[in-house]
Design a protein around this motif. Structure first.
Motif, PDB file in Angstrom:
ATOM      1  N   ARG A 155       0.828  -1.199   0.000  1.00 26.19           N
ATOM      2  CA  ARG A 155       0.000   0.000   0.000  1.00 26.19           C
ATOM      3  C   ARG A 155       0.867   1.257   0.000  1.00 26.19           C
ATOM      4  N   GLY A 196       0.506   4.288   1.395  1.00 24.61           N
ATOM      5  CA  GLY A 196       0.768   4.923   2.678  1.00 24.61           C
ATOM      6  C   GLY A 196       1.737   4.144   3.532  1.00 24.61           C
ATOM      7  N   GLU A 197       1.542   2.821   3.619  1.00 17.59           N
ATOM      8  CA  GLU A 197       2.437   1.986   4.412  1.00 17.59           C
ATOM      9  C   GLU A 197       3.865   2.068   3.881  1.00 17.59           C
ATOM     10  N   ARG A 256       4.487   8.998   9.826  1.00 17.25           N
ATOM     11  CA  ARG A 256       3.062   9.015   9.496  1.00 17.25           C
ATOM     12  C   ARG A 256       2.606  10.431   9.150  1.00 17.25           C
ATOM     13  N   ARG A 265       1.351  11.970   5.346  1.00 15.97           N
ATOM     14  CA  ARG A 265       0.104  12.690   5.091  1.00 15.97           C
ATOM     15  C   ARG A 265       0.371  14.036   4.427  1.00 15.97           C
ATOM     16  N   ARG A 315      -5.310   7.895  -2.333  1.00 16.69           N
ATOM     17  CA  ARG A 315      -4.816   6.603  -2.802  1.00 16.69           C
ATOM     18  C   ARG A 315      -3.877   5.942  -1.800  1.00 16.69           C
ATOM     19  N   LEU A 316      -3.790   6.455  -0.594  1.00 13.38           N
ATOM     20  CA  LEU A 316      -2.843   5.907   0.379  1.00 13.38           C
ATOM     21  C   LEU A 316      -3.135   4.463   0.748  1.00 13.38           C
ATOM     22  N   ASP A 317      -4.392   4.039   0.683  1.00 19.54           N
ATOM     23  CA  ASP A 317      -4.756   2.661   1.044  1.00 19.54           C
ATOM     24  C   ASP A 317      -4.737   1.710  -0.150  1.00 19.54           C
ATOM     25  N   ASP A 318      -4.367   2.226  -1.327  1.00 20.80           N
ATOM     26  CA  ASP A 318      -4.298   1.394  -2.526  1.00 20.80           C
ATOM     27  C   ASP A 318      -2.892   0.834  -2.713  1.00 20.80           C
ATOM     28  N   ASP A 319      -2.819  -0.346  -3.333  1.00 23.08           N
ATOM     29  CA  ASP A 319      -1.510  -0.865  -3.729  1.00 23.08           C
ATOM     30  C   ASP A 319      -0.916   0.016  -4.820  1.00 23.08           C
TER      31      ASP A 319
END
Length: 338
Positions: A91, A93-94, A111, A115, A126-130
């Motif tokens: 992801r 963000g990760e 973190r 942001r 799109r932070l939670d998208d691969d």
């Protein structure tokens, strides 16, 4: 001397019989955007990898702020590789948080920085998208965020504008100007010479592993060829052939004469010579573009004759001393009819 600059001093690198770098030397000053341009295989990426410590130089040294680079100082470099280096199944963000922590940030700071840069580069949604689910342009934005998330003191960017749409180009350009204003030395390579010309404070042209020309865009263009196009229909054929500073003169069937000029040629003297032959309807000056200067330098370095290509640039008028212009004129600042 401590000056906040990135200094590349005498780098050499050989792969067997292939010489990738030969005494590569230049500096990127604090707060400067430095364009690093050259043909494919010229040595740009090899130089950047040596700066990052990915490759070891056979000779030479890289310094920041007057001190040779160490593991600790290299952790403060933001790098954007030409071959995008994000994990496609992780992801966004990760990944940004993970990379920030690798550069020494705490988890909460990583973190928060993720942001900030996701908002700045318009990928917060799109932070939670691969990464693999993103378009090429958004992957580019994520890659730039990865280079910036740890607040680097130096930026090294390899083809950062590749694949970006015009809006993303504007966003990235604004970000790079902001980092330069904060004192960050930034070196970027690009084949998009129009963007380099607009964005960079200085440009270095590299050929066959060697830096062959360095200077501001204006300095590089001043050393190159410029062109005058004069519309003087009553002038006789060959009227400009013997004028001082005229390298070549060619005339079309409409009476327009194109003159290629040596550096420092007196434009007004040429205008007066044209006016002596009759009315002059147009007097357009095209300065050498960065792209034209690049072709001249690289071709000369290769030992080949310089191609007789037309330079392009904004048109401007010079005020004549013996002839009144028609009402129609050109605004040099805009390059359009006013």
């Amino acid at each position: 001397m401590r000056d906040g600059a990135l200094q590349i001093d005498g780098l050499s690198k050989r792969y067997g019989h292939v010489v990738a770098l030969r005494d590569m030397t230049f500096d990127v000053r604090a707060g400067e955007l430095f364009g690093f341009v050259g043909s494919n295989g010229a040595g740009k990426t090899t130089t950047m990898r040596i700066v990052l410590g990915v490759l070891a130089a056979d000779a030479g040294e890289v310094r920041y702020d007057g001190t040779p680079l160490t593991i600790d100082t290299r952790r403060r470099i933001g790098y954007m590789p030409e071959e995008r280096g994000l994990y496609p199944k992780m992801r966004v963000g990760e990944q940004l948080e993970y990379l920030a922590q690798l550069h020494g940030m705490t988890a909460p700071a990583a973190r928060a920085a993720t942001r900030v840069w996701a908002d700045r580069l318009d990928i917060a949604h799109r932070l939670d998208d691969d990464v693999q689910a993103l378009s090429l342009g958004n992957q580019q934005r994520a890659q730039l965020a990865a280079a910036l998330v740890h607040d680097p003191t130096v930026l090294v960017l390899d083809e950062p504008f590749s694949g970006l749409d015009p809006i993303a180009v504007d966003v990235m350009s604004d970000v790079l100007r902001e980092r330069a204003a904060a004192g960050v030395p930034t070196v970027l390579s690009s084949h998009q010479l129009d963007l380099v010309e607009l964005l960079c404070d200085r440009v270095g042209i590299v050929s066959a592993g060697t830096m062959v020309a360095v200077g501001s865009v204006d300095e590089l263009r001043a050393d190159g060829e410029s062109v005058l196009v004069i519309d003087a229909p009553d002038a006789p054929t060959g009227w400009a052939d013997t004028l001082p500073g005229v390298r070549t003169a060619s005339r079309d069937d409409r009476g327009r004469t194109e003159l290629r000029l040596a550096t420092g040629t007196d434009d007004q003297a040429i205008l007066r010579a044209a006016l002596a032959t009759g009315p002059v309807r147009e007097f357009a000056h095209r300065r050498s573009s960065l792209a034209q200067r690049f072709r001249e330098v690289v071709t000369h370095q290769a030992g080949e004759p310089e191609p007789p290509t037309r330079t392009r640039g904004r048109r401007g008028r010079l005020i004549p001393t013996q002839q009144t212009w028609p009402a129609r004129r050109t605004d040099p600042a805009k390059g359009s009819q006013a």
